[in-house]
Design a protein around this motif. Structure first.
Motif, PDB file in Angstrom:
ATOM      1  N   THR A 155       7.559   3.923  -0.613  1.00  0.00           N
ATOM      2  CA  THR A 155       7.286   2.889   0.396  1.00  0.00           C
ATOM      3  C   THR A 155       7.747   1.496  -0.023  1.00  0.00           C
ATOM      4  O   THR A 155       7.687   0.561   0.777  1.00  0.00           O
ATOM      5  N   ALA A 156       8.207   1.346  -1.274  1.00  0.00           N
ATOM      6  CA  ALA A 156       8.530   0.016  -1.809  1.00  0.00           C
ATOM      7  C   ALA A 156       9.561  -0.732  -0.980  1.00  0.00           C
ATOM      8  O   ALA A 156       9.489  -1.954  -0.832  1.00  0.00           O
ATOM      9  N   LEU A 157      10.525  -0.025  -0.409  1.00  0.00           N
ATOM     10  CA  LEU A 157      11.572  -0.686   0.382  1.00  0.00           C
ATOM     11  C   LEU A 157      10.983  -1.431   1.577  1.00  0.00           C
ATOM     12  O   LEU A 157      11.534  -2.437   2.030  1.00  0.00           O
ATOM     13  N   GLY A 158       9.855  -0.954   2.076  1.00  0.00           N
ATOM     14  CA  GLY A 158       9.240  -1.558   3.253  1.00  0.00           C
ATOM     15  C   GLY A 158       8.717  -2.961   3.020  1.00  0.00           C
ATOM     16  O   GLY A 158       8.396  -3.672   3.978  1.00  0.00           O
ATOM     17  N   MET A 159       8.624  -3.380   1.749  1.00  0.00           N
ATOM     18  CA  MET A 159       8.139  -4.730   1.451  1.00  0.00           C
ATOM     19  C   MET A 159       9.185  -5.789   1.772  1.00  0.00           C
ATOM     20  O   MET A 159       8.866  -6.965   1.923  1.00  0.00           O
ATOM     21  N   TYR A 160      10.443  -5.361   1.895  1.00  0.00           N
ATOM     22  CA  TYR A 160      11.537  -6.316   2.061  1.00  0.00           C
ATOM     23  C   TYR A 160      11.988  -6.338   3.521  1.00  0.00           C
ATOM     24  O   TYR A 160      12.707  -5.454   3.979  1.00  0.00           O
ATOM     25  N   LEU A 161      11.521  -7.341   4.231  1.00  0.00           N
ATOM     26  CA  LEU A 161      11.803  -7.454   5.660  1.00  0.00           C
ATOM     27  C   LEU A 161      13.157  -8.130   5.867  1.00  0.00           C
ATOM     28  O   LEU A 161      13.369  -9.261   5.400  1.00  0.00           O
ATOM     29  N   PRO A 162      14.094  -7.467   6.544  1.00  0.00           N
ATOM     30  CA  PRO A 162      15.439  -8.030   6.688  1.00  0.00           C
ATOM     31  C   PRO A 162      15.437  -9.324   7.487  1.00  0.00           C
ATOM     32  O   PRO A 162      14.931  -9.382   8.602  1.00  0.00           O
ATOM     33  N   GLU A 183       6.226 -13.122   1.915  1.00  0.00           N
ATOM     34  CA  GLU A 183       6.778 -13.022   3.266  1.00  0.00           C
ATOM     35  C   GLU A 183       6.239 -11.786   3.980  1.00  0.00           C
ATOM     36  O   GLU A 183       5.935 -11.820   5.184  1.00  0.00           O
ATOM     37  N   TYR A 184       6.119 -10.693   3.241  1.00  0.00           N
ATOM     38  CA  TYR A 184       5.592  -9.445   3.799  1.00  0.00           C
ATOM     39  C   TYR A 184       4.141  -9.640   4.248  1.00  0.00           C
ATOM     40  O   TYR A 184       3.764  -9.238   5.361  1.00  0.00           O
ATOM     41  N   LYS A 185       3.336 -10.263   3.400  1.00  0.00           N
ATOM     42  CA  LYS A 185       1.927 -10.481   3.739  1.00  0.00           C
ATOM     43  C   LYS A 185       1.798 -11.432   4.926  1.00  0.00           C
ATOM     44  O   LYS A 185       0.898 -11.279   5.760  1.00  0.00           O
ATOM     45  N   SER A 186       2.691 -12.410   4.999  1.00  0.00           N
ATOM     46  CA  SER A 186       2.670 -13.337   6.131  1.00  0.00           C
ATOM     47  C   SER A 186       3.022 -12.606   7.429  1.00  0.00           C
ATOM     48  O   SER A 186       2.426 -12.865   8.480  1.00  0.00           O
ATOM     49  N   TYR A 187       3.986 -11.704   7.345  1.00  0.00           N
ATOM     50  CA  TYR A 187       4.377 -10.937   8.535  1.00  0.00           C
ATOM     51  C   TYR A 187       3.228 -10.061   9.013  1.00  0.00           C
ATOM     52  O   TYR A 187       2.959  -9.977  10.216  1.00  0.00           O
ATOM     53  N   TRP A 188       2.564  -9.412   8.067  1.00  0.00           N
ATOM     54  CA  TRP A 188       1.479  -8.515   8.444  1.00  0.00           C
ATOM     55  C   TRP A 188       0.180  -9.301   8.636  1.00  0.00           C
ATOM     56  O   TRP A 188      -0.769  -9.182   7.880  1.00  0.00           O
ATOM     57  N   ASN A 189       0.190 -10.099   9.683  1.00  0.00           N
ATOM     58  CA  ASN A 189      -0.987 -10.898  10.017  1.00  0.00           C
ATOM     59  C   ASN A 189      -2.046 -10.022  10.693  1.00  0.00           C
ATOM     60  O   ASN A 189      -1.860  -8.811  10.884  1.00  0.00           O
ATOM     61  N   ALA A 190      -3.135 -10.643  11.069  1.00  0.00           N
ATOM     62  CA  ALA A 190      -4.260  -9.888  11.646  1.00  0.00           C
ATOM     63  C   ALA A 190      -3.859  -9.176  12.929  1.00  0.00           C
ATOM     64  O   ALA A 190      -4.283  -8.040  13.187  1.00  0.00           O
TER      65      ALA A 190
END
Length: 347
Positions: A155-162, A183-190
Motif C-alpha cells: 500500500t506504500a505507493l498510495g501515500m504519494y498523491l500525483p 500532503e497525504y494526511k492533509s488530503y485525507w481530511n474528515a
C-alpha cells in the motif's frame, strides 16, 4: 616649507592609493559581473560542496572571477558554502551574487504521476531533486516508517498523491518522504474519511480501488461509473474480475518481464497470485499503479447505478459499454474480442 611639501606629497599619494583601492573595492562589489545573455541563470550547489565546486559552476557565468574570488573570501563565503538552487540575474554585481547564493535558496516545482511502483517514483523524483533514487527508495520502503503510518509494502505507493509540489532542490530523501506524508494526511481530511467509511472502505482500500479504476479508464467523466461497478461488485461479494489486476500479476512473473500485454487471455486468469481478482474475491493486497486524483475522487463519489459489468466500446475507444446483466455483457465483450482479432492483437 620643504617638510610641508613632503607631507602634502605623501597625503596626495595616500589619496591616490586610497582612491585606487576604493575603485577596486567598488568594482569588485558593485560593478556588473555577468556574461550570460539570458535574463537569469541558476546554479545547483550540492550538500557538502566546497567553494571550488561553486566556482566551477560560476566561472562560465561571470566576467571576472578574480574580483569575485576576492570578495567571496572577504565576505567569508569561501568557508561557508550553502547547498541549494540559486538564481543569478543578468547584470548582477559580485556583492549581489554572493548574497543570492548564500541566503536565497529557491524552491522548485516537483511533479509526478502515472508511476507504476515505488522504484519508478524514486527514479522520477531523483531527476528533480538532489536525493538519488536509491536513497529515495530506501526512505520510501523503510519498514518502521511504513508500520508507524499505517502502510505496508503493498500500500506504500498510495501515500504519494500525483500532483505538483514545492520543494527545495537539496531536500533529502527522508525530507521528501515526510512532506509527502503530510500532503497525504492533509488530503485525507474528515470529509474524505467519512466518504470512505460510508463505502465500508479504509483510505488504503480506496486507493487500491482507485488504482484499478484508473487502469481501466483514463476518461475522467467515465471513472465514477467504472468505480460504481466495482463498488457494486464488492457490496454483493462478487469477484472483481478486473483485467488490470491480471496484468499486474503477470508482470510480477519472469515470463512477462519486458513485455506488454495488450489482450487478456484465459491463461492469465490462471495465474496464482493474490492480485488475480478472477480467482480471489475482494480487493487485492494493494495498489496496482498510482491512480490519478480524479480516480480517487471517482471512488469517493461514485455514480450510483445498477451496472455490474463493462467492456470496451469499440465505437468509442477509451470508453466502455456498461451492462446490468451477464447476457448483455457477453454481447459487448464478444464485440470487443472481435475488434481485437481484427486488429491482429492476439496477446
Amino acid at each position: 616649507m620643504y617638510i610641508k611639501k613632503i607631507l602634502w606629497a605623501i597625503a596626495l599619494i595616500g589619496l591616490v592609493i586610497f582612491g585606487v583601492i576604493a575603485y577596486y573595492i567598488y568594482g569588485a562589489m558593485f560593478q556588473p559581473n555577468t556574461k550570460f545573455t539570458t535574463d537569469e541563470a541558476y546554479i545547483y550547489v550540492p550538500t557538502g560542496a566546497n567553494y571550488t565546486q561553486v566556482r566551477n559552476q560560476l566561472e562560465p557565468l561571470l566576467d571576472d572571477m578574480d574580483s569575485f574570488d576576492a570578495l567571496a573570501s572577504q565576505k567569508k563565503y569561501t568557508s561557508n558554502v550553502k547547498a541549494g538552487r540559486f538564481m543569478i540575474s543578468k547584470g548582477m554585481n559580485n556583492n549581489d551574487i554572493i548574497n543570492s547564493i548564500r541566503s536565497k535558496n529557491l524552491p522548485i516545482k516537483v511533479s509526478f504521476n502515472n508511476q507504476h511502483n515505488l522504484e519508478d517514483l524514486a527514479g522520477r523524483i531523483s531527476k528533480q531533486i538532489e536525493a538519488d533514487s536509491l536513497s529515495l527508495l530506501e526512505a520510501m520502503t523503510d519498514e518502521d516508517f511504513l508500520s508507524e503510518n499505517g502502510f505496508n509494502d503493498a500500500t506504500a505507493l498510495g501515500m504519494y498523491l500525483p500532483n505538483s509540489y514545492e520543494f527545495f532542490w537539496n531536500t533529502t530523501a527522508k525530507g521528501f518522504r515526510d512532506k509527502m506524508l503530510k500532503e497525504y494526511k492533509s488530503y485525507w481530511n474528515a470529509s474524505r474519511k467519512a466518504k470512505a467509511k460510508a463505502l465500508n472502505l479504509t483510505p488504503n482500500e480506496v486507493m487500491t480501488v482507485a488504482s484499478i479504476v484508473y487502469e481501466e479508464s483514463k476518461k475522467k467523466d467515465e471513472q465514477p461509473r467504472v468505480a460504481g461497478v466495482y463498488l457494486n461488485r464488492l457490496r454483493i461479494g462478487m469477484k472483481l474480475d478486473a483485467d488490470p489486476t491480471l496484468k499486474f500479476a503477470a508482470y510480477q512473473l519472469p515470463k512477462y518481464k519486458n513485455t506488454v500485454i495488450r489482450r487478456v487471455l484465459n491463461v492469465h486468469k490462471e495465474i496464482d497470485s493474490p492480485y488475480n481478482t478472477y480467482k480471489n474475491a475482494g480487493l487485492p493486497p494493494g495498489l496496482i499503479a498510482m491512480p490519478d486524483l480524479s480516480a480517487i475522487e471517482a471512488v469517493l463519489n461514485p455514480e450510483k447505478h445498477d451496472y455490474y459489468y463493462f467492456a470496451v466500446d469499440v465505437n468509442r475507444l477509451g470508453y466502455h459499454k456498461f451492462a446490468k446483466s451477464l447476457a448483455q455483457h457477453n454481447v459487448n465483450a464478444r464485440a470487443y474480442q472481435r475488434y481485437l482479432s481484427s486488429q491482429g492483437i492476439n496477446r
